[in-house]
Structure formats: C-alpha cells, structure tokens
Design a protein around this motif. Structure first.
Motif, PDB file in Angstrom:
ATOM      1  N   MET A  99       0.842  -1.172   0.000  1.00 40.62           N
ATOM      2  CA  MET A  99       0.000   0.000   0.000  1.00 40.62           C
ATOM      3  C   MET A  99       0.886   1.234   0.000  1.00 40.62           C
ATOM      4  O   MET A  99       1.747   1.360   0.863  1.00 40.62           O
ATOM      5  N   PRO A 100       0.681   2.126  -0.915  1.00 40.38           N
ATOM      6  CA  PRO A 100       1.577   3.267  -1.050  1.00 40.38           C
ATOM      7  C   PRO A 100       1.541   4.250   0.112  1.00 40.38           C
ATOM      8  O   PRO A 100       2.534   4.880   0.416  1.00 40.38           O
ATOM      9  N   ASN A 101       0.406   4.418   0.773  1.00 40.13           N
ATOM     10  CA  ASN A 101       0.312   5.355   1.877  1.00 40.13           C
ATOM     11  C   ASN A 101      -0.479   4.692   2.995  1.00 40.13           C
ATOM     12  O   ASN A 101      -1.704   4.635   2.967  1.00 40.13           O
ATOM     13  N   ALA A 102       0.238   4.187   3.992  1.00 36.42           N
ATOM     14  CA  ALA A 102      -0.388   3.430   5.069  1.00 36.42           C
ATOM     15  C   ALA A 102      -1.387   4.261   5.853  1.00 36.42           C
ATOM     16  O   ALA A 102      -2.440   3.771   6.251  1.00 36.42           O
ATOM     17  N   HIS A 103      -1.064   5.508   6.057  1.00 35.29           N
ATOM     18  CA  HIS A 103      -1.932   6.378   6.850  1.00 35.29           C
ATOM     19  C   HIS A 103      -3.294   6.567   6.186  1.00 35.29           C
ATOM     20  O   HIS A 103      -4.331   6.509   6.842  1.00 35.29           O
ATOM     21  N   ASP A 104      -3.300   6.784   4.882  1.00 32.53           N
ATOM     22  CA  ASP A 104      -4.556   6.999   4.156  1.00 32.53           C
ATOM     23  C   ASP A 104      -5.260   5.691   3.809  1.00 32.53           C
ATOM     24  O   ASP A 104      -6.483   5.595   3.878  1.00 32.53           O
ATOM     25  N   ALA A 105      -4.499   4.684   3.421  1.00 32.89           N
ATOM     26  CA  ALA A 105      -5.089   3.428   2.968  1.00 32.89           C
ATOM     27  C   ALA A 105      -5.656   2.589   4.111  1.00 32.89           C
ATOM     28  O   ALA A 105      -6.566   1.799   3.905  1.00 32.89           O
ATOM     29  N   LEU A 106      -5.105   2.777   5.317  1.00 34.90           N
ATOM     30  CA  LEU A 106      -5.539   1.984   6.473  1.00 34.90           C
ATOM     31  C   LEU A 106      -5.896   2.910   7.641  1.00 34.90           C
ATOM     32  O   LEU A 106      -5.297   2.847   8.709  1.00 34.90           O
ATOM     33  N   PRO A 107      -6.910   3.761   7.473  1.00 37.83           N
ATOM     34  CA  PRO A 107      -7.206   4.765   8.508  1.00 37.83           C
ATOM     35  C   PRO A 107      -7.787   4.202   9.795  1.00 37.83           C
ATOM     36  O   PRO A 107      -7.673   4.827  10.843  1.00 37.83           O
ATOM     37  N   ASP A 108      -8.387   3.041   9.748  1.00 39.32           N
ATOM     38  CA  ASP A 108      -9.088   2.517  10.921  1.00 39.32           C
ATOM     39  C   ASP A 108      -8.355   1.411  11.654  1.00 39.32           C
ATOM     40  O   ASP A 108      -8.944   0.742  12.498  1.00 39.32           O
ATOM     41  N   VAL A 109      -7.091   1.194  11.344  1.00 39.32           N
ATOM     42  CA  VAL A 109      -6.347   0.145  12.044  1.00 39.32           C
ATOM     43  C   VAL A 109      -5.610   0.738  13.237  1.00 39.32           C
ATOM     44  O   VAL A 109      -5.349   1.935  13.299  1.00 39.32           O
ATOM     45  N   THR A 110      -5.290  -0.116  14.174  1.00 37.21           N
ATOM     46  CA  THR A 110      -4.526   0.293  15.346  1.00 37.21           C
ATOM     47  C   THR A 110      -3.114  -0.247  15.196  1.00 37.21           C
ATOM     48  O   THR A 110      -2.906  -1.461  15.177  1.00 37.21           O
ATOM     49  N   TRP A 111      -2.171   0.659  15.045  1.00 35.19           N
ATOM     50  CA  TRP A 111      -0.773   0.274  14.880  1.00 35.19           C
ATOM     51  C   TRP A 111      -0.136   0.059  16.246  1.00 35.19           C
ATOM     52  O   TRP A 111      -0.454   0.755  17.204  1.00 35.19           O
ATOM     53  N   ARG A 112       0.757  -0.923  16.318  1.00 31.68           N
ATOM     54  CA  ARG A 112       1.476  -1.144  17.564  1.00 31.68           C
ATOM     55  C   ARG A 112       2.897  -1.582  17.268  1.00 31.68           C
ATOM     56  O   ARG A 112       3.186  -2.137  16.213  1.00 31.68           O
ATOM     57  N   LYS A 113       3.775  -1.313  18.219  1.00 34.08           N
ATOM     58  CA  LYS A 113       5.163  -1.749  18.074  1.00 34.08           C
ATOM     59  C   LYS A 113       5.555  -2.517  19.314  1.00 34.08           C
ATOM     60  O   LYS A 113       4.888  -2.447  20.349  1.00 34.08           O
ATOM     61  N   SER A 114       6.627  -3.221  19.212  1.00 34.06           N
ATOM     62  CA  SER A 114       7.096  -4.055  20.302  1.00 34.06           C
ATOM     63  C   SER A 114       7.442  -3.226  21.529  1.00 34.06           C
ATOM     64  O   SER A 114       7.971  -2.122  21.421  1.00 34.06           O
ATOM     65  N   ALA A 115       7.169  -3.786  22.676  1.00 35.77           N
ATOM     66  CA  ALA A 115       7.571  -3.146  23.932  1.00 35.77           C
ATOM     67  C   ALA A 115       9.090  -3.098  24.042  1.00 35.77           C
ATOM     68  O   ALA A 115       9.640  -2.331  24.821  1.00 35.77           O
ATOM     69  N   ARG A 116       9.774  -3.888  23.238  1.00 33.48           N
ATOM     70  CA  ARG A 116      11.237  -3.925  23.240  1.00 33.48           C
ATOM     71  C   ARG A 116      11.851  -2.914  22.271  1.00 33.48           C
ATOM     72  O   ARG A 116      13.052  -2.869  22.104  1.00 33.48           O
ATOM     73  N   SER A 117      11.021  -2.114  21.649  1.00 37.30           N
ATOM     74  CA  SER A 117      11.527  -1.115  20.700  1.00 37.30           C
ATOM     75  C   SER A 117      12.428  -0.119  21.413  1.00 37.30           C
ATOM     76  O   SER A 117      12.170   0.259  22.550  1.00 37.30           O
ATOM     77  N   GLY A 118      13.453   0.309  20.712  1.00 34.17           N
ATOM     78  CA  GLY A 118      14.388   1.269  21.281  1.00 34.17           C
ATOM     79  C   GLY A 118      13.792   2.655  21.381  1.00 34.17           C
ATOM     80  O   GLY A 118      12.778   2.976  20.761  1.00 34.17           O
ATOM     81  N   LYS A 119      14.416   3.501  22.160  1.00 28.50           N
ATOM     82  CA  LYS A 119      13.936   4.864  22.365  1.00 28.50           C
ATOM     83  C   LYS A 119      14.249   5.772  21.177  1.00 28.50           C
ATOM     84  O   LYS A 119      13.779   6.891  21.116  1.00 28.50           O
ATOM     85  N   GLN A 120      15.058   5.316  20.250  1.00 24.91           N
ATOM     86  CA  GLN A 120      15.412   6.128  19.090  1.00 24.91           C
ATOM     87  C   GLN A 120      14.282   6.198  18.069  1.00 24.91           C
ATOM     88  O   GLN A 120      14.323   7.000  17.152  1.00 24.91           O
ATOM     89  N   GLY A 121      13.297   5.361  18.206  1.00 22.35           N
ATOM     90  CA  GLY A 121      12.156   5.404  17.308  1.00 22.35           C
ATOM     91  C   GLY A 121      12.332   4.651  16.006  1.00 22.35           C
ATOM     92  O   GLY A 121      11.511   4.764  15.115  1.00 22.35           O
ATOM     93  N   ASN A 122      13.383   3.882  15.878  1.00 19.74           N
ATOM     94  CA  ASN A 122      13.598   3.072  14.675  1.00 19.74           C
ATOM     95  C   ASN A 122      12.841   1.761  14.836  1.00 19.74           C
ATOM     96  O   ASN A 122      13.423   0.748  15.186  1.00 19.74           O
ATOM     97  N   CYS A 123      11.555   1.797  14.592  1.00 15.15           N
ATOM     98  CA  CYS A 123      10.723   0.645  14.892  1.00 15.15           C
ATOM     99  C   CYS A 123       9.872   0.227  13.701  1.00 15.15           C
ATOM    100  O   CYS A 123       9.560   1.028  12.828  1.00 15.15           O
ATOM    101  N   VAL A 124       9.477  -0.997  13.757  1.00 10.53           N
ATOM    102  CA  VAL A 124       8.507  -1.528  12.821  1.00 10.53           C
ATOM    103  C   VAL A 124       7.193  -1.601  13.586  1.00 10.53           C
ATOM    104  O   VAL A 124       7.154  -2.030  14.723  1.00 10.53           O
ATOM    105  N   GLU A 125       6.120  -1.149  12.952  1.00  8.26           N
ATOM    106  CA  GLU A 125       4.805  -1.230  13.569  1.00  8.26           C
ATOM    107  C   GLU A 125       3.961  -2.237  12.800  1.00  8.26           C
ATOM    108  O   GLU A 125       4.089  -2.369  11.585  1.00  8.26           O
ATOM    109  N   LEU A 126       3.090  -2.917  13.526  1.00  6.76           N
ATOM    110  CA  LEU A 126       2.204  -3.918  12.950  1.00  6.76           C
ATOM    111  C   LEU A 126       0.758  -3.541  13.243  1.00  6.76           C
ATOM    112  O   LEU A 126       0.465  -2.923  14.271  1.00  6.76           O
TER     113      LEU A 126
END
Length: 82
Positions: free
Chosen positions: A1-28
């Motif tokens: 999907m080219p634009n996740a924010h627009d294409a998936l407006p009603d989903v709840t994104w989350r990232k691992s509790a183990r994500s670093g504080k630098q913000g380099n994370c993958v969200e699901l």
C-alpha cells in the motif's frame, strides 16, 4: 500500500515493547480480511506491506526457529560479522 496512513485509517498500529527509544521501529496492525500490515514507525505516512495470516505465521515460525540468526553478528548487531 503506497500510503499506510490513508489506505488503512481505521487500524490500530502497535510496536514491540522492546523497541528502542530512538524510534527506529517496525509497527504492525491487524487488517481485517487481509492479514497483518507492517510499516516504518518513523514514516507513518509512507508505504505499508500487507501479509496474509499464513505468510505472517510462517515468518514468525521461521524467526522463532532461528532461520534468520545468521543475519546477526556474534554481538547480536545486524551487519557485524562474528
């Protein structure tokens, strides 16, 4: 999907509790009838990849089984040879 924010407006994104504080994370996000969407948390308006439940299940099983351990160096940092 080219634009996740627009294409998936009603989903709840989350990232691992183990994500670093630098913000380099993958969200699901769970995407009804499609599977699981994946995006870069630092660029939420960027693209998202959507995987079927079967594809994500296989990927997670491979991770748990160590299929990608060779990508990490001895110290657990990607790109550092052991």
């Amino acid at each position: 999907m080219p634009n996740a924010h627009d294409a998936l407006p009603d989903v709840t994104w989350r990232k691992s509790a183990r994500s670093g504080k630098q913000g380099n994370c993958v969200e699901l996000a769970s995407v009804r009838s499609q599977g699981v969407a994946v995006r870069n948390s630092r660029f939420p308006e960027g693209p998202a990849l959507v995987f079927s439940v079967a594809e994500m299940s296989d990927f997670l099983a491979d991770i748990k089984g160590g299929a990608f351990d060779d990508l990490l160096g001895a110290d657990g940092v990607a790109g550092v040879a052991s």
